[in-house]
Write a protein that holds these residues in place. Structure first.
Motif, short mmCIF file in Angstrom:
data_model
loop_
_atom_site.label_atom_id
_atom_site.label_comp_id
_atom_site.label_asym_id
_atom_site.label_seq_id
_atom_site.Cartn_x
_atom_site.Cartn_y
_atom_site.Cartn_z
N LYS A 1 37.84 41.02 43.67
CA LYS A 1 36.60 40.70 44.39
C LYS A 1 36.45 41.59 45.63
O LYS A 1 35.36 42.01 45.99
CB LYS A 1 36.60 39.21 44.79
CG LYS A 1 36.42 38.31 43.57
CD LYS A 1 36.47 36.85 43.92
CE LYS A 1 37.88 36.39 44.16
NZ LYS A 1 38.05 34.94 44.21
N VAL B 1 29.21 39.48 44.87
CA VAL B 1 30.02 38.87 43.82
C VAL B 1 29.51 37.45 43.56
O VAL B 1 29.42 36.64 44.49
CB VAL B 1 31.51 38.83 44.24
CG1 VAL B 1 32.34 38.06 43.21
CG2 VAL B 1 32.06 40.25 44.41
N ASP C 1 36.54 33.02 37.77
CA ASP C 1 37.03 33.68 38.98
C ASP C 1 38.19 34.62 38.61
O ASP C 1 38.86 34.43 37.58
CB ASP C 1 37.51 32.61 39.97
CG ASP C 1 37.46 33.11 41.41
OD1 ASP C 1 37.20 34.32 41.60
OD2 ASP C 1 37.70 32.30 42.32
N THR D 1 37.43 46.02 37.95
CA THR D 1 36.42 46.12 39.03
C THR D 1 36.25 47.57 39.49
O THR D 1 35.15 47.98 39.84
CB THR D 1 36.77 45.21 40.22
OG1 THR D 1 38.11 45.48 40.64
CG2 THR D 1 36.62 43.74 39.86
#
Ligand SMILES: NC(=O)C1=CN([C@@H]2O[C@H](COP(=O)(O)OP(=O)(O)OC[C@H]3O[C@@H](n4cnc5c(N)ncnc54)[C@H](O)[C@@H]3O)[C@@H](O)[C@H]2O)C=CC1
Ligand SMILES: O=C(O)C(=O)COP(=O)(O)O
Length: 313
Positions: free
Chosen positions: A16, A26, A10, A293
């Motif tokens: 996220k 995700v 995580d 990301t």
């Protein structure tokens, strides 16, 4: 079909959110084990990984994979050639963590100089007088030798600029600056009171620091390794620490991680051991997740990655 981004570990929610807001699914996994990653990531178009091995065999279990994002800077455990052959991008987060790693390196330099860990442990053990037979060392007036004067090495020099130290560095691709003199490799080992390792783990640096280097070092000098365990010959470091060839070491990285409690480094009283925490802060983890990301989104949207730009913090 919605594209999947697989996270074996995580990451902070900011990362996220970037992925879900861009319309991706995700998938949070349950660890870094090879078979686990192969199963959980089977549908993934992107993966966000730590320092675990990521080779062609794993890539082949993820036929949709377009980008491997390293949530960090060192990508020595990723088979970049295998990724390139498969048309998969490899990106990392070099801008996010140099300052944080340098802070940890300097913290460990200070901690070993002042015996902070041993003195704290002694108080917990009701031994206030430990300090009497264990005076520390001042940092001022000493020479710090930096091996690898890249992003992190330069940040270390910046952080140390107020400590009244002489800073020398060895790096075939770097030039001297106002407060740092570039010297040859031998000069680092022979003259530095603190040898700080900020090299990448590449074939040229693997096991490049061993008994020959420890013998060159001064008996009262310290080794600080925040880069990769494989750069040091660990068994020869243990011998040097036991024989008093060097005064001590601070190590954040090891050949085998997690470090087995049976490793002979464990239990030595002149070594500070930390579990690969140099960039493990709330702020830096959030920035790494953001940079990584954002690059995943760029690649999956058909654009070029951006975070992987060689730029200082
Ligand atoms: N403990 C931790 O949590 C962390 C460890 N690291 C490690 O730190 C390493 C360095 O990171 P950066 O400073 O961002 O990399 P960088 O690529 O900016 O700097 C590395 C420098 O080493 C130099 N170099 C390469 N081969 C050399 C050699 N044989 N002798 C002397 N210098 C040489 C390069 O010219 C470059 O300037 C990473 O590769 C990674 O393994 C990075 C982040 C966190
Ligand atoms: O960025 C790096 O190279 C690191 O070593 C950071 O390690 P991590 O990915 O936090 O286990």
């Amino acid at each position: 079909m919605t594209k999947q981004v697989y996270l074996p570990d995580d990451v902070p929610s900011v990362g996220k959110k970037i992925l879900t807001e861009a319309g991706f699914e995700v998938v949070i996994g349950s660890g870094r084990e090879r078979q686990t990653m192969k199963q959980e990531g089977a549908q993934a178009s992107a993966v966000l990984i730590g320092t675990q091995t990521f080779d062609g065999d794993i890539m082949d279990s993820m036929p949709n994979l377009k980008v491997i994002a390293r949530n960090g800077v060192g990508y020595d455990a990723v088979d970049v050639d295998a990724a390139t052959k498969r048309g998969i991008y490899v990106v990392n987060t070099p801008k996010a963590l140099s300052g944080s790693v340098a802070e940890t390196a300097v913290s460990e330099l200070l901690a070993i100089s002042k015996n902070l860990y041993q003195n704290s442990a002694a108080i917990h053990d009701d031994n206030w007088n430990y300090r009497k037979a264990h005076p520390g060392r001042d940092v001022a007036g000493k020479t710090v030798g930096i091996l690898g004067f890249g992003r992190i090495g330069q940040q270390v020099a910046k952080k140390l600029s107020g400590f009244d130290v002489k800073i020398i560095a060895y790096d075939p691709f770097a030039k001297s600056t106002n407060n740092v003199e570039i010297v040859d490799r031998e000069t680092i080992f022979k003259t530095a009171d603190y040898v700080m390792v900020h090299l990448p783990a590449i074939p040229e640096t693997k096991h490049s620091i061993g008994s020959a280097e420890f013998k060159m070092m001064k008996n009262d000098a310290y080794l600080i390794n925040m880069a990769r365990g494989v750069i040091i010959v660990e068994s020869e470091l243990v011998t040097a620490l036991k024989n008093g060839d060097i005064a001590g070491a601070a190590l954040d990285v090891f050949e085998e991680e997690p470090l087995p409690v049976t490793n002979p480094l464990v239990g030595l009283d002149n070594v500070l051991l930390t579990p690969h925490i140099a960039s493990n802060t709330i702020e830096t983890k959030a920035q790494m997740a953001t940079d990584a990301t954002k690059d995943i989104v760029r690649v999956l949207q058909g654009k070029m990655p951006e975070a992987n730009v060689n730029q200082l913090n």
